[in-house]
Design a protein around this motif. Structure first.
Motif, mmCIF file in Angstrom:
data_model
loop_
_atom_site.group_PDB
_atom_site.id
_atom_site.type_symbol
_atom_site.label_atom_id
_atom_site.label_comp_id
_atom_site.label_asym_id
_atom_site.label_seq_id
_atom_site.Cartn_x
_atom_site.Cartn_y
_atom_site.Cartn_z
ATOM 1 N N UNK A 1 20.537 -3.413 -3.250
ATOM 2 C CA UNK A 1 20.969 -4.283 -2.581
ATOM 3 C C UNK A 1 22.504 -4.005 -3.787
ATOM 4 N N UNK A 2 23.311 -4.425 -3.467
ATOM 5 C CA UNK A 2 24.835 -3.993 -4.316
ATOM 6 C C UNK A 2 25.060 -5.826 -5.369
ATOM 7 N N UNK A 3 25.159 -4.712 -6.921
ATOM 8 C CA UNK A 3 25.070 -6.423 -7.439
ATOM 9 C C UNK A 3 26.398 -5.957 -8.421
ATOM 10 N N UNK A 4 27.074 -6.404 -8.943
ATOM 11 C CA UNK A 4 28.088 -5.936 -9.412
ATOM 12 C C UNK A 4 28.656 -5.234 -9.647
ATOM 13 N N UNK A 5 29.244 -4.761 -9.011
ATOM 14 C CA UNK A 5 29.321 -3.577 -8.723
ATOM 15 C C UNK A 5 28.922 -2.029 -8.977
ATOM 16 N N UNK A 6 27.499 -2.121 -8.808
ATOM 17 C CA UNK A 6 26.336 -1.253 -8.306
ATOM 18 C C UNK A 6 25.624 -1.405 -7.468
ATOM 19 N N UNK A 7 25.491 0.099 -6.884
ATOM 20 C CA UNK A 7 24.994 -0.364 -5.571
ATOM 21 C C UNK A 7 23.169 0.090 -6.484
ATOM 22 N N UNK A 8 22.291 -0.679 -5.496
ATOM 23 C CA UNK A 8 20.604 -0.939 -5.949
ATOM 24 C C UNK A 8 20.177 -0.555 -4.958
ATOM 25 N N UNK A 9 19.374 0.834 -5.316
ATOM 26 C CA UNK A 9 18.230 1.281 -4.126
ATOM 27 C C UNK A 9 16.939 0.582 -5.146
ATOM 28 N N UNK A 10 16.196 -0.472 -4.826
ATOM 29 C CA UNK A 10 14.700 -1.263 -5.069
ATOM 30 C C UNK A 10 13.884 -1.164 -4.662
ATOM 31 N N UNK A 11 12.397 -0.155 -5.112
ATOM 32 C CA UNK A 11 11.603 0.228 -4.889
ATOM 33 C C UNK A 11 10.151 -0.405 -5.404
ATOM 34 N N UNK A 12 9.645 -0.918 -4.426
ATOM 35 C CA UNK A 12 8.194 -2.230 -4.511
ATOM 36 C C UNK A 12 7.639 -0.738 -4.305
ATOM 37 N N UNK A 13 6.562 -0.921 -5.594
ATOM 38 C CA UNK A 13 5.461 0.245 -4.811
ATOM 39 C C UNK A 13 4.036 -0.318 -4.710
ATOM 40 N N UNK A 14 3.130 -0.102 -4.637
ATOM 41 C CA UNK A 14 1.107 -0.098 -5.059
ATOM 42 C C UNK A 14 1.744 -0.181 -6.419
ATOM 43 N N UNK A 15 0.466 -1.535 -6.886
ATOM 44 C CA UNK A 15 0.077 -1.602 -7.702
ATOM 45 C C UNK A 15 -1.209 -0.815 -8.303
ATOM 46 N N UNK A 16 -1.588 -0.275 -9.888
ATOM 47 C CA UNK A 16 -2.797 -0.022 -10.065
ATOM 48 C C UNK A 16 -4.012 -0.789 -10.020
ATOM 49 N N UNK A 17 -4.180 -0.645 -10.546
ATOM 50 C CA UNK A 17 -6.377 -1.204 -9.776
ATOM 51 C C UNK A 17 -6.689 -2.084 -8.784
ATOM 52 N N UNK A 18 -5.754 -1.649 -7.730
ATOM 53 C CA UNK A 18 -5.853 -1.576 -6.252
ATOM 54 C C UNK A 18 -7.283 -1.953 -5.435
ATOM 55 N N UNK A 19 -6.829 -2.805 -4.795
ATOM 56 C CA UNK A 19 -8.647 -2.915 -3.735
ATOM 57 C C UNK A 19 -8.669 -1.623 -2.638
ATOM 58 N N UNK A 20 -7.256 -1.382 -1.960
ATOM 59 C CA UNK A 20 -7.596 -0.380 -1.652
ATOM 60 C C UNK A 20 -7.965 0.778 -1.329
ATOM 61 N N UNK B 1 0.675 -1.490 -0.011
ATOM 62 C CA UNK B 1 0.417 -0.023 -0.026
ATOM 63 C C UNK B 1 1.156 1.207 0.049
ATOM 64 N N UNK B 2 2.271 1.008 0.799
ATOM 65 C CA UNK B 2 3.066 2.241 -0.017
ATOM 66 C C UNK B 2 3.885 2.228 -0.675
ATOM 67 N N UNK B 3 5.330 2.573 -1.075
ATOM 68 C CA UNK B 3 6.754 2.241 -1.720
ATOM 69 C C UNK B 3 7.714 2.577 -1.058
ATOM 70 N N UNK B 4 8.216 0.958 -0.706
ATOM 71 C CA UNK B 4 9.918 0.400 0.030
ATOM 72 C C UNK B 4 10.141 0.908 -0.744
ATOM 73 N N UNK B 5 11.624 1.105 0.775
ATOM 74 C CA UNK B 5 12.951 0.456 -0.107
ATOM 75 C C UNK B 5 13.738 -0.387 0.481
ATOM 76 N N UNK B 6 14.784 -0.907 -0.259
ATOM 77 C CA UNK B 6 15.375 -1.443 -0.646
ATOM 78 C C UNK B 6 17.226 -1.470 -0.668
#
Ligand SMILES: Nc1nc2c(ncn2[C@@H]2O[C@H](COP(=O)(O)OP(=O)(O)OP(=O)(O)O)[C@@H](O)[C@H]2O)c(=O)[nH]1
Ligand SMILES: [Mg+2]
Length: 312
Positions: free
Chosen positions: A175-194, A168-173
């Motif tokens: 990771x470091x992969x192949x010498x690159x630091x990546x901020x991953x953002x998991x977001x709420x999807x569209x056609x959301x039931x809430x 229901x809200x964007x979360x950030x984690x």
């Protein structure tokens, strides 16, 4: 609040100052509640980068009051300003007076800030890998959080089946992969039931604001299934939102690679056999990838990262 929360997610990757704007007037109960909410949202660390910016300096001038005298006249304001370590300034927005802006910048001490940033950048280049933003978005239930977990290599983002949307809200984690630091953002999807689509779109818009300050890739998550009209509408909506420039950095990430494997189909065969998908994928200049989120397979992650970062 949703937008403020979203903005605060970026404060550790881009040099950021927050200005909490308050009228130079006796604060109401509602003002006090707002200040409290913002203090809670920002937390101790971001409050160190937050300044109170009083407006209506012209009113104080008319009353021949300095901002200091105005603050001293209210116990509440005295306490607030103390909590902000005396970081405040006043604007008269009714006149054009660049001096008041320069004074604010002096107070914020840009030179010190820049020194800090330059030192941080030197350290970053030497000791830390460069940072990327990877935003996952799409239709609720398409597998946005599962794909984010696949990228992470473990289950940190909540993901489950059911009729009710989970994220229901964007979360950030990070990771470091192949010498690159990546901020991953998991977001709420569209056609959301809430939450309503407009709110989700507002959140996406807020995220996209940061796409020019850090190299950014968007992953539009779609099930590897024949798309419904609703799926196609959502893809179109995201295309409209991102616009031509950001779309160049957007990839379609198909989920449910396991279903295709069971049917002995490659993702290319599946796309080419599905007219609607073929059209969508063509609009994305065939920038796509497939995940099977049901197995641990670092190879599928490595290939996605190579493709997306290489094409940047
Ligand atoms: N078989 C299979 N199931 C998947 C795959 N990816 C996701 N799922 C399932 O799809 C369901 C929804 O996945 P989520 O990742 O929670 O979906 P979401 O898009 O984040 O949905 P909300 O947060 O609810 O909006 C879960 O039951 C997942 O296990 C996949 O590659 N294969
Ligand atoms: Mg989710």
């Amino acid at each position: 609040m949703r937008e403020y929360r979203c903005l605060s997610l970026f404060a550790d990757s881009v040099p950021t100052i927050f200005l909490l704007v308050l009228k130079a007037e006796r604060p109401t109960q509602e003002d006090m509640k707002t200040v409290e909410k913002i203090e809670n949202l920002l937390g101790d660390q971001l409050l160190q980068h937050t300044w109170i910016l009083f407006t209506r300096g012209d009113d104080l001038e008319r009353e021949r009051l300095s901002v200091e005298e105005f603050i001293q006249g209210s116990n509440y304001l005295k306490q607030v300003v103390q909590r902000f370590n005396n970081k405040y300034h006043i604007f008269n927005n009714k006149i054009s007076n660049p001096d008041q802006v320069w004074k604010l910048l002096d107070k914020i001490d840009t030179s010190l800030l820049m020194m800090g940033e330059i030192m941080k950048m030197t350290l970053t280049l030497k000791d830390n890998p460069p940072t990327w933003n990877l935003f996952l978005l799409g239709k609720s239930g398409a597998g946005i959080s599962s794909s984010a977990n696949t990228l992470l290599g473990h289950t940190d983002f909540t993901s489950k089946s059911g009729f009710r949307s989970v994220t229901l809200e964007t979360q950030k984690k990070n990771i470091v992969m192949r010498d690159v630091s990546i901020n991953l953002f998991d977001t709420p999807g569209l056609s959301n039931t809430v939450i309503r689509d407009e709110e989700v779109i507002r959140e996406y818009r807020c995220l996209s604001l940061f796409a020019d300050s850090v190299p950014t890739v968007f992953l539009l998550v779609l099930k590897a299934e024949r798309p419904t009209q609703e799926d196609l509408r959502i893809v179109q909506e995201i295309e409209n939102l991102l616009g031509d420039q950001l779309l160049q950095h957007t990839w379609i990430l198909f989920t449910r690679g396991d279903d295709l494997e069971r049917e002995n189909l490659t993702i290319e065969q599946f796309i080419d056999d599905t007219v609607e998908l073929k059209r969508v994928v063509q609009r994305f200049r065939r920038r796509f990838h497939v995940f099977n989120n049901k197995i641990y397979n670092p190879d599928q992650v490595r290939r996605l990262i190579e493709k997306t970062l290489m094409c940047y």
